[in-house]
Design an enzyme around this catalytic site. Structure first.
Site, PDB file in Angstrom:
ATOM      1  N   CYS A   1      -8.169  -6.515  -0.657  1.00 21.36           N
ATOM      2  CA  CYS A   1      -8.811  -7.312  -1.684  1.00 21.36           C
ATOM      3  C   CYS A   1      -9.102  -8.722  -1.168  1.00 21.36           C
ATOM      4  CB  CYS A   1      -7.910  -7.377  -2.907  1.00 21.36           C
ATOM      5  SG  CYS A   1      -6.279  -7.966  -2.517  1.00 21.36           S
TER       6      CYS A   1
ATOM      7  N   ASP B   1      -4.253  -1.531   1.411  1.00 23.47           N
ATOM      8  CA  ASP B   1      -4.110  -2.775   2.156  1.00 23.47           C
ATOM      9  C   ASP B   1      -3.874  -2.410   3.603  1.00 23.47           C
ATOM     10  OD1 ASP B   1      -4.313  -5.001   0.596  1.00 23.47           O
ATOM     11  OD2 ASP B   1      -2.212  -5.023   0.000  1.00 23.47           O
TER      12      ASP B   1
ATOM     13  N   CYS C   1      -2.180   2.689   0.768  1.00 21.21           N
ATOM     14  CA  CYS C   1      -1.632   1.506   0.091  1.00 21.21           C
ATOM     15  C   CYS C   1      -2.744   0.616  -0.454  1.00 21.21           C
ATOM     16  CB  CYS C   1      -0.804   0.652   1.046  1.00 21.21           C
ATOM     17  SG  CYS C   1       0.643   1.452   1.660  1.00 21.21           S
TER      18      CYS C   1
ATOM     19  N   CYS D   1       0.076  -9.710  -0.108  1.00 22.27           N
ATOM     20  CA  CYS D   1      -0.965  -9.923   0.893  1.00 22.27           C
ATOM     21  C   CYS D   1      -0.452 -10.846   1.998  1.00 22.27           C
ATOM     22  CB  CYS D   1      -2.202 -10.545   0.251  1.00 22.27           C
ATOM     23  SG  CYS D   1      -3.015  -9.480  -0.942  1.00 22.27           S
TER      24      CYS D   1
END
Lengths: 404, 350
Positions: free
Chosen positions: B62, B37, B35, B106
């Site tokens: 990120c 993440d 993914c 996020c």
């Protein structure tokens, strides 16, 4: 200290700085010789003469046999769209397109659209782990149903070069037209179209220090053609719309300058790029260079750093005054990492952390030193924060998230 | 590059509570390498008081993922497990002074890691979440393809308007219209194949009416999907109300004074400048009247609402083709005089 150092620009595959000489060549055509090239009066004819010179300059850069084989467009994307659509229209009965899985979106998303809405059959040829085309798959896809084959000359992410002249000959064996998206190749590698069988080629001015908003489509003499834009008779009726004279003149100057020093620039960039890659790989573990080591652009280095994410690296680099780019998903807003790296079967662990450094002839030794000085700390800092990393190295097995 | 808030940058470049927590007694792990993440949240919870005494994170992701993770730890340290349960992803985003719509996931990841850690501490089991998100379609409201597809399937949506009502997607700038149409058509096609809807109900790509030309006014996208809404009617596009035309006639009634005696419009009364504008407009109309007279007609000011100047045309001018041309001249003159763009519109005098 970082505030006092000039920024380091290593994103030249995205766009380049317009040479000051190019700007200087363009300026009079905004305010003094601003005439429409189609006009009879002096304002117009002077512009017409300058456009002819620019066309000749570009002709030399790409080695076209005739200057009228060049059609100025708004950029690489328009050239690509024009070429593919024209090739399909001039060959009724042929409704298939062959392209690769690693093309630029200007080709891929057009092909998706044609496939979905215009009954075109699209063959997307895979590549190997170094980004090299699967020639057998290409041969197998060729038939007398194929209207056009479109392969990029050089890949924008890895710099890998496709052997387009040979690929064009294969296409012609089956009567298909051959187009190449050479946006990244023009100005970086020698091109001599008159000695090839390439029918159409797309290029973009701002990739070799010309202005943005201008490109060209090379159309071999005798190739049947349907314009994308209809209107006035500009570009011999093949691309309507008043010529962007200042930009075309700028492109001409950029083409002259690029061609004049290409051999030297290429050798210097290659040396700098190799030093950058070797320095990174030696200093930082768990990273590797992507692309075909034997045949790629002199200016492009894409290094994949495992277990960290590209955008985070770019933000840290930016803080250190260094501009680069990433194949990471997060920089584009989609969740998938770069389709190019995925097509090369680069594992997710590394694809998300791929950083592209693209040099220009203006890149210096000091620029490379700056990158080599900051990267180890950036990478180790982010790895310390990564759940896939521990002091003794990578440990992706130790991490078991709730969903995968 | 993203337009990150200063706080996001601060928490990315100087993250609080990054690293492993040796004596953690509750750990939540979400995301995956594929993914792009992933977050491991480690909590040290006091078993006597249920208070989270310490929290640390390790994040693969990120800039905003790292900032969100760090913000999460700051938000929950010192809280009880019960308090932590009430934390939402919006709290994380708010703590960071907002996140770009593409990056809201996020904050969602932070909240999910917390849920997982709390579950690990209390011994609950979590429901499996397939976590399909897909590409972000509507940037105005941050709606991704996965959410839109779920809404289409669950509610058997077959028009673009209903998709907007249920998901908000396309309710802002509407530039995601094409991908939205494609997604609806594709999903409907699958639903027909699965027997969920009839073929004639399915949305066909390109079948939607063109977007309304005039600016919609007073059209508010509901915050929550209207769940009890009647089943969507395939061939009933929602017509966006256009108060511009509808309001013109009734509004004309109270101020139907002849232009020769320019009475200030009621709406413009309190503000001096607005009243002045009406006087100027009326004066220009008065000056132009001879032009209309020449053609055997007449014009008078009816009302002025914002940038809209309502006039009444009589005699030969009413319905005459030349009228729109002459009104254009009037519009230019008034625009020049007021120094702001206005629109002159003929209305019926009631």
């Amino acid at each position: 200290m970082k505030d006092t150092l000039p920024p380091v620009y290593l994103d030249n595959n995205a766009t380049t700085r317009v040479f000051p000489e190019v700007v200087e060549a363009m300026l009079p055509y905004f305010t003094e010789q601003f005439g429409n090239a189609s006009s009879i009066h002096a304002f117009g004819s002077e512009v017409g003469g300058a456009l002819r010179q620019a066309r000749k300059s570009l002709q030399r850069l790409i080695g076209a046999e005739f200057d009228h084989e060049i059609i100025f467009t708004s950029g690489g994307t328009e050239s690509n769209n024009t070429a593919i659509r024209s090739a399909l229209q001039v060959q009724p009965g042929r409704n298939e397109v062959i392209t690769s899985m690693v093309e630029h979106p200007a080709i891929l998303s057009l092909c998706d659209w044609l496939e979905k809405h215009e009954d075109v059959v699209v063959h997307r040829i895979p590549v190997d782990s170094q980004g090299r085309l699967d020639i057998d798959a290409y041969r197998a896809a060729l038939s007398d149903k194929v209207a056009v084959v479109s392969f990029m000359w050089a890949n924008n992410e890895t710099g890998t070069i496709f052997p387009v002249d040979g690929l064009a000959e294969l296409a012609h064996e089956h009567g298909a037209l051959f187009h190449t998206d050479a946006v990244q190749a023009v100005g970086k590698v020698p091109i001599d179209l008159k000695t090839t069988e390439i029918d159409m080629l797309s290029l973009s001015s701002h990739k070799f220090h010309g202005p943005k908003g201008l490109g060209a489509l090379y159309l071999r003499k005798g190739t049947r053609f349907r314009p994308l834009m209809r209107g006035g008779h500009q570009e011999r009726g093949r691309r309507a719309g008043t010529e962007n004279a200042p930009a075309i003149i700028g492109l001409g100057r950029a083409a002259d300058m690029t061609l004049a020093t290409m051999a030297d620039d290429s050798a210097r960039m290659t040396a700098l790029r190799d030093r950058l890659e070797q320095g990174l790989v030696q200093q930082i573990g768990h990273c590797f260079v992507t692309g075909d080591p034997r045949d790629r652009l002199p200016n492009t280095a894409t290094v994949a750093f495992e277990f960290i994410e590209g955008e985070a690296i770019l933000l840290k680099l930016n803080q250190a005054g260094i501009a680069a780019s990433s194949g990471s998903a997060c920089t584009s807003g989609s969740l998938e990492p770069s389709h190019v790296l995925r097509a090369m079967d680069i594992p997710f662990t590394a694809a998300h952390g791929a950083i592209r450094f693209s040099l220009s002839r203006e890149t210096t030794d000091a620029d490379v030193d700056r990158v080599l000085a900051v990267m180890p700390e950036i990478i180790s800092g982010l790895r310390e924060m990564s759940p896939f990393w521990s002091d003794d190295g990578a440990k992706p097995e130790g991490f078991n998230p709730e969903y995968a | 590059m993203w337009d990150y808030s200063d706080k996001v940058k601060e928490y990315f470049f100087n993250p609080r509570n990054a690293g492993a927590l040796a004596d953690a007694n509750a750990v939540g792990e979400v995301g995956s390498l594929s993914c792009g993440d992933a977050l491991k949240l480690m909590l040290k919870v006091n078993p006597e008081t249920d208070i989270i005494e310490d929290a640390k994170f390790q994040t693969f992701g990120c800039g905003s993922a790292i900032a969100s993770s760090s913000a999460l730890t700051e938000l929950i340290i010192g809280k009880t497990i019960a308090e932590a349960r009430t934390l939402t992803n919006q709290d994380i985003a708010n703590f960071l002074d907002g996140l770009p719509p593409e990056k809201m996931h996020c904050s969602v990841m932070g909240q999910e890691a917390l849920t997982a850690a709390v579950a690990a501490y209390t011994g609950e089991t979590l429901e499996e979440d397939d976590h399909e998100e897909g590409a972000l379609i509507c940037k105005c409201f941050g709606v991704d393809a996965g959410m839109i597809e779920r809404a289409i399937r669950t509610n058997k949506l077959t028009t673009l308007e209903m998709v907007t009502f249920y998901t908000k997607a396309g309710g802002g700038c509407n530039s995601c219209r094409e991908p939205l149409e494609e997604l609806l058509a594709d999903t409907n096609k699958e639903m027909v194949a699965e027997g969920l809807i009839k073929a004639e109900e399915a949305y066909i790509f390109g079948a939607a009416p063109q977007p309304v030309k005039k600016k919609a006014q007073g059209f508010v996208i509901p915050d929550q999907p209207p769940t009890p809404m009647a089943p969507p009617q395939p061939s009933a596009p929602v017509q966006i109300a256009m108060p511009v035309v509808a309001a013109a006639a009734p509004a004309a009634a109270p101020v139907a004074a002849p232009a020769a005696a320019p009475a200030p419009a009621p709406a413009a009364a309190p503000a001096m400048s607005a009243a002045k504008e009406v006087i100027i407009a009326a004066k220009i109309i008065e000056e132009m009247r001879p032009v209309f007279h020449r053609d055997g007609g007449d014009v008078e000011l009816v009302d002025m609402e914002g940038s809209l100047i309502l006039v009444n045309l009589t005699g030969a001018c009413s319905g005459c083709q030349i009228a729109s041309l002459t009104l254009g001249g009037l519009q230019t003159k008034i625009t020049e005089a007021l120094g702001r763009p206005v629109r002159v519109m003929p209305v019926a005098k009631t």
